[in-house]
Design a protein around this motif. Sequence first.
Motif, PDB file in Angstrom:
ATOM      1  N   ALA A 132      38.632  62.909  61.811  1.00 34.43           N
ATOM      2  CA  ALA A 132      37.503  62.240  61.160  1.00 34.43           C
ATOM      3  C   ALA A 132      37.531  62.490  59.651  1.00 34.43           C
ATOM      4  O   ALA A 132      37.306  61.566  58.859  1.00 34.43           O
ATOM      5  N   GLU A 133      37.825  63.723  59.253  1.00 30.67           N
ATOM      6  CA  GLU A 133      37.915  64.044  57.829  1.00 30.67           C
ATOM      7  C   GLU A 133      39.052  63.251  57.176  1.00 30.67           C
ATOM      8  O   GLU A 133      38.900  62.728  56.077  1.00 30.67           O
ATOM      9  N   ARG A 134      40.180  63.173  57.833  1.00 28.48           N
ATOM     10  CA  ARG A 134      41.327  62.443  57.299  1.00 28.48           C
ATOM     11  C   ARG A 134      40.998  60.959  57.140  1.00 28.48           C
ATOM     12  O   ARG A 134      41.299  60.353  56.117  1.00 28.48           O
ATOM     13  N   ARG A 135      40.365  60.375  58.155  1.00 24.61           N
ATOM     14  CA  ARG A 135      39.992  58.961  58.074  1.00 24.61           C
ATOM     15  C   ARG A 135      39.034  58.716  56.909  1.00 24.61           C
ATOM     16  O   ARG A 135      39.162  57.732  56.178  1.00 24.61           O
ATOM     17  N   GLU A 136      38.064  59.619  56.726  1.00 21.90           N
ATOM     18  CA  GLU A 136      37.093  59.454  55.646  1.00 21.90           C
ATOM     19  C   GLU A 136      37.768  59.583  54.279  1.00 21.90           C
ATOM     20  O   GLU A 136      37.493  58.789  53.367  1.00 21.90           O
ATOM     21  N   ILE A 137      38.664  60.530  54.139  1.00 19.44           N
ATOM     22  CA  ILE A 137      39.399  60.686  52.875  1.00 19.44           C
ATOM     23  C   ILE A 137      40.217  59.424  52.604  1.00 19.44           C
ATOM     24  O   ILE A 137      40.203  58.888  51.495  1.00 19.44           O
ATOM     25  N   MET A 138      40.914  58.933  53.607  1.00 17.98           N
ATOM     26  CA  MET A 138      41.736  57.730  53.427  1.00 17.98           C
ATOM     27  C   MET A 138      40.868  56.521  53.100  1.00 17.98           C
ATOM     28  O   MET A 138      41.212  55.711  52.237  1.00 17.98           O
ATOM     29  N   ARG A 139      39.721  56.404  53.757  1.00 19.49           N
ATOM     30  CA  ARG A 139      38.830  55.264  53.518  1.00 19.49           C
ATOM     31  C   ARG A 139      38.304  55.272  52.083  1.00 19.49           C
ATOM     32  O   ARG A 139      38.172  54.221  51.463  1.00 19.49           O
ATOM     33  N   THR A 140      38.026  56.454  51.544  1.00 14.68           N
ATOM     34  CA  THR A 140      37.459  56.526  50.197  1.00 14.68           C
ATOM     35  C   THR A 140      38.522  56.474  49.106  1.00 14.68           C
ATOM     36  O   THR A 140      38.194  56.330  47.935  1.00 14.68           O
ATOM     37  N   ARG A 141      39.788  56.572  49.469  1.00 19.12           N
ATOM     38  CA  ARG A 141      40.865  56.551  48.467  1.00 19.12           C
ATOM     39  C   ARG A 141      41.709  55.274  48.523  1.00 19.12           C
ATOM     40  O   ARG A 141      42.444  54.986  47.596  1.00 19.12           O
ATOM     41  N   ASN A 142      41.605  54.553  49.609  1.00 18.46           N
ATOM     42  CA  ASN A 142      42.398  53.338  49.800  1.00 18.46           C
ATOM     43  C   ASN A 142      41.461  52.164  50.029  1.00 18.46           C
ATOM     44  O   ASN A 142      40.803  52.090  51.059  1.00 18.46           O
ATOM     45  N   PRO A 143      41.410  51.236  49.091  1.00 20.30           N
ATOM     46  CA  PRO A 143      40.488  50.118  49.263  1.00 20.30           C
ATOM     47  C   PRO A 143      40.851  49.275  50.492  1.00 20.30           C
ATOM     48  O   PRO A 143      42.021  49.095  50.801  1.00 20.30           O
ATOM     49  N   LYS A 144      39.838  48.805  51.164  1.00 14.95           N
ATOM     50  CA  LYS A 144      40.055  47.930  52.311  1.00 14.95           C
ATOM     51  C   LYS A 144      40.463  46.536  51.840  1.00 14.95           C
ATOM     52  O   LYS A 144      41.228  45.853  52.493  1.00 14.95           O
ATOM     53  N   PHE A 145      39.961  46.154  50.678  1.00 15.45           N
ATOM     54  CA  PHE A 145      40.231  44.818  50.154  1.00 15.45           C
ATOM     55  C   PHE A 145      40.949  44.914  48.814  1.00 15.45           C
ATOM     56  O   PHE A 145      40.549  45.666  47.932  1.00 15.45           O
ATOM     57  N   VAL A 146      42.010  44.139  48.679  1.00 17.74           N
ATOM     58  CA  VAL A 146      42.795  44.059  47.447  1.00 17.74           C
ATOM     59  C   VAL A 146      42.968  42.573  47.143  1.00 17.74           C
ATOM     60  O   VAL A 146      43.288  41.786  48.035  1.00 17.74           O
ATOM     61  N   LEU A 147      42.749  42.209  45.889  1.00 15.33           N
ATOM     62  CA  LEU A 147      42.924  40.810  45.521  1.00 15.33           C
ATOM     63  C   LEU A 147      44.402  40.459  45.623  1.00 15.33           C
ATOM     64  O   LEU A 147      45.242  41.031  44.943  1.00 15.33           O
ATOM     65  N   ARG A 148      44.705  39.537  46.485  1.00 14.84           N
ATOM     66  CA  ARG A 148      46.085  39.082  46.682  1.00 14.84           C
ATOM     67  C   ARG A 148      46.271  37.753  45.949  1.00 14.84           C
ATOM     68  O   ARG A 148      45.317  37.003  45.733  1.00 14.84           O
ATOM     69  N   ASN A 149      47.509  37.466  45.598  1.00 15.97           N
ATOM     70  CA  ASN A 149      47.802  36.229  44.874  1.00 15.97           C
ATOM     71  C   ASN A 149      47.285  34.997  45.606  1.00 15.97           C
ATOM     72  O   ASN A 149      46.727  34.083  44.999  1.00 15.97           O
ATOM     73  N   TYR A 150      47.460  34.964  46.922  1.00 15.48           N
ATOM     74  CA  TYR A 150      47.034  33.776  47.659  1.00 15.48           C
ATOM     75  C   TYR A 150      45.515  33.611  47.636  1.00 15.48           C
ATOM     76  O   TYR A 150      45.012  32.489  47.630  1.00 15.48           O
ATOM     77  N   MET A 151      44.787  34.733  47.589  1.00 14.66           N
ATOM     78  CA  MET A 151      43.329  34.652  47.505  1.00 14.66           C
ATOM     79  C   MET A 151      42.921  34.047  46.163  1.00 14.66           C
ATOM     80  O   MET A 151      42.062  33.159  46.104  1.00 14.66           O
ATOM     81  N   ALA A 152      43.546  34.554  45.105  1.00 14.45           N
ATOM     82  CA  ALA A 152      43.251  34.029  43.771  1.00 14.45           C
ATOM     83  C   ALA A 152      43.646  32.556  43.679  1.00 14.45           C
ATOM     84  O   ALA A 152      42.910  31.733  43.126  1.00 14.45           O
ATOM     85  N   GLU A 153      44.791  32.230  44.245  1.00 12.76           N
ATOM     86  CA  GLU A 153      45.272  30.832  44.234  1.00 12.76           C
ATOM     87  C   GLU A 153      44.261  29.899  44.909  1.00 12.76           C
ATOM     88  O   GLU A 153      43.912  28.847  44.379  1.00 12.76           O
ATOM     89  N   ASN A 154      43.776  30.301  46.076  1.00 11.37           N
ATOM     90  CA  ASN A 154      42.780  29.478  46.785  1.00 11.37           C
ATOM     91  C   ASN A 154      41.499  29.332  45.973  1.00 11.37           C
ATOM     92  O   ASN A 154      40.919  28.242  45.895  1.00 11.37           O
ATOM     93  N   ALA A 155      41.050  30.433  45.375  1.00  9.19           N
ATOM     94  CA  ALA A 155      39.820  30.403  44.584  1.00  9.19           C
ATOM     95  C   ALA A 155      39.984  29.517  43.353  1.00  9.19           C
ATOM     96  O   ALA A 155      39.086  28.738  43.008  1.00  9.19           O
ATOM     97  N   ILE A 156      41.126  29.623  42.697  1.00  9.32           N
ATOM     98  CA  ILE A 156      41.385  28.815  41.499  1.00  9.32           C
ATOM     99  C   ILE A 156      41.430  27.331  41.843  1.00  9.32           C
ATOM    100  O   ILE A 156      40.826  26.499  41.155  1.00  9.32           O
ATOM    101  N   LYS A 157      42.139  26.997  42.918  1.00 10.82           N
ATOM    102  CA  LYS A 157      42.242  25.579  43.309  1.00 10.82           C
ATOM    103  C   LYS A 157      40.869  24.989  43.616  1.00 10.82           C
ATOM    104  O   LYS A 157      40.567  23.863  43.218  1.00 10.82           O
TER     105      LYS A 157
END
Length: 130
Positions: A56-81
Amino acid sequence: ISEMYDRMTIPEKQEQDRARWTEWIGKYRERLQLEIQVENSGSAEEVKTRIAIIEAERREIMRTRNPKFVLRNYMAENAIKAAEKGDFTEVNRLQKLLTDPYAEWEEFSEFKYDALPPSWSAGICVSCSS
Protein backbone atom coordinates in the motif's frame (compact mmCIF):
# COMPACT_ATOMS: atom_id res chain seq x y z
CA ILE A 1 22.06 0.84 -30.14
CA SER A 2 20.16 3.96 -31.24
CA GLU A 3 21.16 3.41 -34.90
CA MET A 4 19.87 -0.15 -34.71
CA TYR A 5 16.68 1.09 -33.02
CA ASP A 6 16.19 3.71 -35.76
CA ARG A 7 16.24 0.97 -38.43
CA MET A 8 13.64 -1.19 -36.68
CA THR A 9 10.03 -1.41 -37.73
CA ILE A 10 7.34 -0.42 -35.25
CA PRO A 11 6.47 -4.08 -34.47
CA GLU A 12 10.18 -4.82 -33.90
CA LYS A 13 10.47 -1.83 -31.57
CA GLN A 14 7.35 -2.92 -29.70
CA GLU A 15 8.77 -6.43 -29.28
CA GLN A 16 12.09 -5.08 -28.04
CA ASP A 17 10.31 -2.73 -25.64
CA ARG A 18 8.17 -5.62 -24.39
CA ALA A 19 11.29 -7.76 -23.83
CA ARG A 20 13.07 -4.96 -21.96
CA TRP A 21 10.04 -4.29 -19.76
CA THR A 22 9.68 -8.00 -19.04
CA GLU A 23 13.32 -8.14 -17.99
CA TRP A 24 12.96 -5.03 -15.82
CA ILE A 25 9.80 -6.34 -14.16
CA GLY A 26 11.56 -9.62 -13.38
CA LYS A 27 14.40 -7.76 -11.67
CA TYR A 28 11.92 -5.57 -9.81
CA ARG A 29 10.03 -8.62 -8.55
CA GLU A 30 13.30 -10.14 -7.33
CA ARG A 31 14.03 -6.94 -5.43
CA LEU A 32 10.56 -6.96 -3.90
CA GLN A 33 11.07 -10.56 -2.80
CA LEU A 34 14.26 -9.54 -1.01
CA GLU A 35 12.39 -6.73 0.72
CA ILE A 36 9.64 -9.10 1.78
CA GLN A 37 12.20 -11.61 3.09
CA VAL A 38 13.54 -8.91 5.42
CA GLU A 39 10.02 -8.42 6.72
CA ASN A 40 9.34 -12.16 6.78
CA SER A 41 9.52 -12.85 10.50
CA GLY A 42 6.67 -13.51 12.86
CA SER A 43 3.40 -15.30 12.37
CA ALA A 44 1.92 -15.81 8.92
CA GLU A 45 -0.77 -13.23 9.68
CA GLU A 46 1.80 -10.65 10.84
CA VAL A 47 3.87 -11.20 7.70
CA LYS A 48 0.77 -10.91 5.51
CA THR A 49 -0.20 -7.66 7.24
CA ARG A 50 3.31 -6.17 6.89
CA ILE A 51 3.42 -7.13 3.21
CA ALA A 52 0.02 -5.50 2.64
CA ILE A 53 1.28 -2.32 4.34
CA ILE A 54 4.47 -2.30 2.25
CA GLU A 55 2.46 -2.75 -0.95
CA ALA A 56 0.00 0.00 0.00
CA GLU A 57 2.85 2.39 0.83
CA ARG A 58 4.59 1.57 -2.46
CA ARG A 59 1.40 2.13 -4.47
CA GLU A 60 0.82 5.49 -2.75
CA ILE A 61 4.40 6.62 -3.38
CA MET A 62 4.15 5.60 -7.04
CA ARG A 63 0.75 7.29 -7.42
CA THR A 64 2.07 10.59 -6.04
CA ARG A 65 5.26 10.53 -8.14
CA ASN A 66 3.94 9.24 -11.46
CA PRO A 67 1.12 11.16 -13.10
CA LYS A 68 -1.82 9.09 -14.27
CA PHE A 69 -2.37 11.44 -17.19
CA VAL A 70 0.28 12.76 -19.59
CA LEU A 71 -0.48 14.96 -22.56
CA ARG A 72 0.21 12.81 -25.60
CA ASN A 73 0.70 14.11 -29.13
CA TYR A 74 -2.49 12.47 -30.36
CA MET A 75 -4.50 14.15 -27.59
CA ALA A 76 -3.12 17.54 -28.53
CA GLU A 77 -3.68 16.79 -32.22
CA ASN A 78 -7.35 15.95 -31.61
CA ALA A 79 -7.85 19.06 -29.48
CA ILE A 80 -6.16 21.31 -32.04
CA LYS A 81 -8.19 19.92 -34.95
CA ALA A 82 -11.44 20.43 -33.06
CA ALA A 83 -10.40 23.95 -31.96
CA GLU A 84 -9.57 24.90 -35.54
CA LYS A 85 -13.20 24.10 -36.32
CA GLY A 86 -14.37 26.27 -33.40
CA ASP A 87 -14.97 23.45 -30.88
CA PHE A 88 -12.86 24.04 -27.76
CA THR A 89 -14.47 21.24 -25.73
CA GLU A 90 -11.42 18.98 -25.96
CA VAL A 91 -8.98 21.82 -25.25
CA ASN A 92 -10.96 22.74 -22.13
CA ARG A 93 -11.25 19.12 -21.04
CA LEU A 94 -7.49 18.52 -21.42
CA GLN A 95 -6.70 21.77 -19.66
CA LYS A 96 -8.81 20.72 -16.68
CA LEU A 97 -7.41 17.16 -16.70
CA LEU A 98 -3.82 18.40 -16.70
CA THR A 99 -4.34 20.79 -13.79
CA ASP A 100 -3.91 17.69 -11.62
CA PRO A 101 -2.53 14.78 -13.65
CA TYR A 102 -2.20 12.66 -10.48
CA ALA A 103 -5.94 12.68 -9.73
CA GLU A 104 -8.32 9.90 -10.72
CA TRP A 105 -10.74 12.19 -12.63
CA GLU A 106 -13.69 9.79 -12.82
CA GLU A 107 -15.56 12.34 -14.94
CA PHE A 108 -13.06 11.74 -17.75
CA SER A 109 -12.93 7.93 -17.55
CA GLU A 110 -15.00 7.48 -20.71
CA PHE A 111 -12.32 9.26 -22.75
CA LYS A 112 -9.59 6.74 -21.82
CA TYR A 113 -6.89 9.40 -21.46
CA ASP A 114 -4.87 6.95 -19.35
CA ALA A 115 -4.95 4.19 -21.99
CA LEU A 116 -2.23 3.29 -24.44
CA PRO A 117 -2.11 5.61 -27.46
CA PRO A 118 -4.13 4.42 -30.46
CA SER A 119 -2.11 2.77 -33.23
CA TRP A 120 -2.95 5.54 -35.71
CA SER A 121 -1.06 8.03 -33.51
CA ALA A 122 2.32 6.42 -34.29
CA GLY A 123 2.43 8.43 -37.51
CA ILE A 124 2.02 11.84 -35.90
CA CYS A 125 5.02 14.11 -36.43
CA VAL A 126 5.48 17.08 -34.15
CA SER A 127 7.26 20.20 -35.36
CA CYS A 128 8.43 23.09 -33.23
CA SER A 129 8.58 25.34 -36.28
CA SER A 130 4.84 25.82 -36.63
